[in-house]
Design a protein around this motif. Structure first.
Motif, PDB file in Angstrom:
ATOM      1  N   ALA A  83       0.854  -1.196   0.000  1.00 27.16           N
ATOM      2  CA  ALA A  83       0.000   0.000   0.000  1.00 27.16           C
ATOM      3  C   ALA A  83       0.884   1.238   0.000  1.00 27.16           C
ATOM      4  O   ALA A  83       1.147   1.825   1.044  1.00 27.16           O
TER       5      ALA A  83
ATOM      6  N   ASN B 134       1.156   4.893  -0.765  1.00 28.96           N
ATOM      7  CA  ASN B 134       0.307   6.038  -1.036  1.00 28.96           C
ATOM      8  C   ASN B 134       1.161   7.260  -1.330  1.00 28.96           C
ATOM      9  O   ASN B 134       2.011   7.654  -0.535  1.00 28.96           O
TER      10      ASN B 134
ATOM     11  N   HIS C  33      -7.866   7.518  -1.047  1.00 28.06           N
ATOM     12  CA  HIS C  33      -7.870   6.151  -1.557  1.00 28.06           C
ATOM     13  C   HIS C  33      -7.524   6.074  -3.044  1.00 28.06           C
ATOM     14  O   HIS C  33      -7.254   4.982  -3.546  1.00 28.06           O
ATOM     15  N   ARG C  34      -7.510   7.201  -3.745  1.00 28.05           N
ATOM     16  CA  ARG C  34      -7.178   7.199  -5.168  1.00 28.05           C
ATOM     17  C   ARG C  34      -5.701   7.529  -5.424  1.00 28.05           C
ATOM     18  O   ARG C  34      -5.298   7.641  -6.583  1.00 28.05           O
TER      19      ARG C  34
ATOM     20  N   PHE D 143      -3.154   5.646  -4.093  1.00 28.87           N
ATOM     21  CA  PHE D 143      -2.317   4.455  -3.918  1.00 28.87           C
ATOM     22  C   PHE D 143      -1.671   4.112  -5.259  1.00 28.87           C
ATOM     23  O   PHE D 143      -2.367   3.979  -6.272  1.00 28.87           O
TER      24      PHE D 143
ATOM     25  N   ASP E 123      -2.591  -0.443  -5.759  1.00 34.84           N
ATOM     26  CA  ASP E 123      -3.850  -0.350  -5.008  1.00 34.84           C
ATOM     27  C   ASP E 123      -4.366  -1.743  -4.646  1.00 34.84           C
ATOM     28  O   ASP E 123      -4.983  -2.431  -5.469  1.00 34.84           O
TER      29      ASP E 123
ATOM     30  N   GLU F 272      -6.728  -2.640  -2.507  1.00 34.05           N
ATOM     31  CA  GLU F 272      -8.123  -2.757  -2.073  1.00 34.05           C
ATOM     32  C   GLU F 272      -9.117  -2.293  -3.111  1.00 34.05           C
ATOM     33  O   GLU F 272     -10.136  -2.953  -3.357  1.00 34.05           O
ATOM     34  N   TYR F 273      -8.847  -1.155  -3.770  1.00 33.05           N
ATOM     35  CA  TYR F 273      -9.856  -0.558  -4.640  1.00 33.05           C
ATOM     36  C   TYR F 273      -9.631  -0.841  -6.124  1.00 33.05           C
ATOM     37  O   TYR F 273     -10.505  -0.579  -6.950  1.00 33.05           O
TER      38      TYR F 273
ATOM     39  N   ARG G 228      -7.749   0.735  -8.184  1.00 35.72           N
ATOM     40  CA  ARG G 228      -7.596   1.969  -8.957  1.00 35.72           C
ATOM     41  C   ARG G 228      -6.225   2.610  -8.678  1.00 35.72           C
ATOM     42  O   ARG G 228      -6.130   3.679  -8.072  1.00 35.72           O
ATOM     43  N   PRO G 229      -5.136   1.946  -9.071  1.00 36.13           N
ATOM     44  CA  PRO G 229      -3.816   2.538  -8.842  1.00 36.13           C
ATOM     45  C   PRO G 229      -3.700   3.883  -9.559  1.00 36.13           C
ATOM     46  O   PRO G 229      -4.208   4.058 -10.665  1.00 36.13           O
ATOM     47  N   TRP G 230      -3.043   4.836  -8.907  1.00 34.90           N
ATOM     48  CA  TRP G 230      -2.993   6.226  -9.376  1.00 34.90           C
ATOM     49  C   TRP G 230      -2.386   6.340 -10.770  1.00 34.90           C
ATOM     50  O   TRP G 230      -1.289   5.838 -11.024  1.00 34.90           O
TER      51      TRP G 230
ATOM     52  N   TRP H 286      -7.837  10.545 -11.374  1.00 35.47           N
ATOM     53  CA  TRP H 286      -8.066   9.878 -10.090  1.00 35.47           C
ATOM     54  C   TRP H 286      -9.419  10.238  -9.478  1.00 35.47           C
ATOM     55  O   TRP H 286      -9.820   9.657  -8.470  1.00 35.47           O
TER      56      TRP H 286
END
Length: 530
Positions: free
Chosen positions: A5, A7, A109-110, A112, A115, A117-118, A120-122, A243
């Motif tokens: 993770a 960020n 959360h956008r 990471f 990513d 969990e979501y 949606r890697p930046w 993002w």
């Protein structure tokens, strides 16, 4: 095993230069790299980005401009005058802490990079792991634009695709941005969408272009000076950064057109990428997918940091990056509303607003000399002294002198180039001989000294508005640039003047420095006696 993770808000990935007056941590040494959150909070303590790659610097600035617009509320016109709000924030000397906290709380959360969990890697597309062949990825040597990959020749280091040196995550993110803005067109990794495979991509929005950025004493000033007033119809819900999208765009559909400054700066990429981390600490990247983002259509090129000019066919295009061209040769196109030239150059849009906040701004040029399709040639970077106080709006009497100074420098540079080539062709008795070696040496001698002459005379111009022509010495300026051209010409051609043939070739071509021989007429000039 889930990816780390990492960020970008808090991981230290952006290299910066700290101000000597910056408050120090308990250890006594400020960090070399910081995350996005600290960068915005402490932008007044930072003199600038320490990104050594000009295209990465240029790309990152655009991301930071968009974030600055968001956290300040300058991403829309609003009910109160936009320029007054900008000036109020400038006077505060720092970006609003409340705006930074609110925005990053909403979108944390956008940011990471990997990513877990979501999905949606930046600034990436996680779908590539399924839509591309995992055995035919681009690899990290392709990702890092300064490395040789595939069968390309290695100049400065030997990189093997089979055993590449893994880049740090900071290096990988910066090169991710270079691909989004300056990536090539042509063949790429195959991507399968809706049962159809394609392996052709479109060039990035800044490919071949040189961008011009107003720059202040601190990063805070630089970011505010880089903002552009939105149209009255622009709203943050429509003018979105990648993002901020609820869903990733459909690759089978044409890309959406930018709806305002933030999307113009961040959402015009024609490439899709996905980084693969090494291990669980997120500090290295071991692989990368690089392919096309849209199967059809192209996002319109509309960037507020480019000098736009018109081709002979009437098509607008951005002034290209040229590693041989010094920044002062573009100065009148930055300061004047309607600079001279057959290409009808148009000043970058951002300068119309930068003039509003400060006259004590420099101009930084950043770019990548490239061929339109795939070949990368050389990084381009340059910085002027503070020049915006000489803008046509604030100092109209300097407008013509600035243009004339640039024109004199250009004039004698062109004449020098032609003269040495003519001298060489005459010396070797071959009209088709190009004389490139002499021309390169002459240019190397002339242009650096012409730049110094330009800035010396530029600084002498009067900005009070009370002196005619701002005290510009037209005859003296012309003579000074001519003298530099003559000196360069004599030095370059001296080696052949010991022979009669060489001396005659050099003497005959020298007249080109003065404009060439007068054309003979068959009779008296109009209004004159024979």
């Amino acid at each position: 095993m889930p990816p780390p993770a990492y960020n970008l808000l808090d991981e230290p990935w952006i290299p910066v230069h700290w101000s000597p007056n910056a408050s120090l941590p308990p250890t006594g040494e400020p960090p070399d790299r910081i995350g996005l959150r600290e960068l915005l909070l402490r932008s007044g303590d930072i003199t600038g980005l320490a990104v050594t790659s000009p295209p990465a610097h240029s790309a990152l600035l655009r991301i930071l401009y968009a974030l600055t617009a968001r956290v300040t509320g300058l991403d829309e016109v609003g009910t109160r005058d936009w320029g007054s709000r900008l000036q109020d924030i400038w006077d505060e000397g720092e970006l609003p802490k409340g705006g930074i906290a609110e925005y990053f709380a909403r979108y944390e959360h956008r940011f990471f990079l990997f990513d877990p969990e979501y999905g949606r890697p930046w600034m990436q597309d996680a779908r590539l792991a399924e839509q591309c062949d995992a055995d035919k990825t681009a690899g990290v040597n392709k990702l890092i634009v300064t490395r040789a990959s595939g069968n390309n020749h290695a100049w400065f280091r030997a990189d093997r695709d089979a055993r590449p040196e893994l880049p740090t995550t900071s290096e990988a993110v910066l090169n991710l941005l270079v691909w989004h803005y300056y990536g090539p067109s042509g063949r790429c990794s195959s991507r399968e969408v809706n049962g159809a495979k394609s392996a052709s991509m479109t060039a990035g929005p800044l490919r071949t272009a040189l961008s011009y950025h107003p720059e202040g004493e601190t990063l805070f000033e630089t970011l505010l000076a880089g903002l552009v007033r939105p149209e009255a119809t622009v709203t943050p819900t429509r003018d979105q950064c990648p993002w901020e999208w609820d869903e990733l765009p459909d690759p089978d559909k044409a890309p959406r057109a930018p709806a305002g400054p933030c999307s113009r700066l961040t959402a015009c990429s024609q490439h899709a990428l996905l980084l693969v981390p090494q291990g669980q600490d997120g500090q290295l990247v071991r692989d990368a997918y690089i392919t096309w983002a849209y199967r059809k259509g192209r996002i319109p090129r509309s960037d507020p940091f480019l000098i736009w000019q018109v081709s002979q066919q009437g098509n607008p295009y951005p002034r290209p990056a040229d590693s041989r061209r010094a920044l002062w040769r573009d100065l009148d196109a930055l300061l004047l509303k309607e600079p001279p030239g057959t290409a009808q150059p148009r000043r970058p849009e951002v300068f119309a607003y930068a003039f509003e906040v400060s006259e004590d701004l420099r101009v930084r040029a950043l770019g990548f000399e490239q061929e339109a399709q795939a070949k990368d040639i050389q990084f381009v970077s340059g910085t002027t002294p503070p020049v915006l106080g000489f803008a046509e709006r604030d100092s109209p009497r300097t407008a013509l002198p600035v243009a004339r100074l640039r024109q004199f420098g250009e004039l004698y540079g062109r004449r020098l180039d032609r003269a040495v080539k003519q001298a060489w062709a005459a010396y070797v008795r071959d009209a088709k001989a190009k004389g490139d070696t002499w021309a390169a040496e002459a240019a190397g001698r002339y242009w650096p000294r012409a730049e110094a002459e330009f800035w010396d005379r530029f600084r002498r111009l009067d900005r009070s508005g009370t002196v005619l022509d701002a005290g510009f010495d037209r005859a003296g300026s012309r003579a000074a640039f001519l003298a530099l051209a003559v000196e360069a010409y004599d030095t370059v051609t001296a080696s052949v003047t010991r022979t009669q043939r060489g001396a005659r070739a050099v003497s005959d071509a020298r007249i080109g420095l003065y404009g060439g021989a007068r054309k003979k007429t068959s009779g008296p000039a109009k209004g004159q006696d024979a």
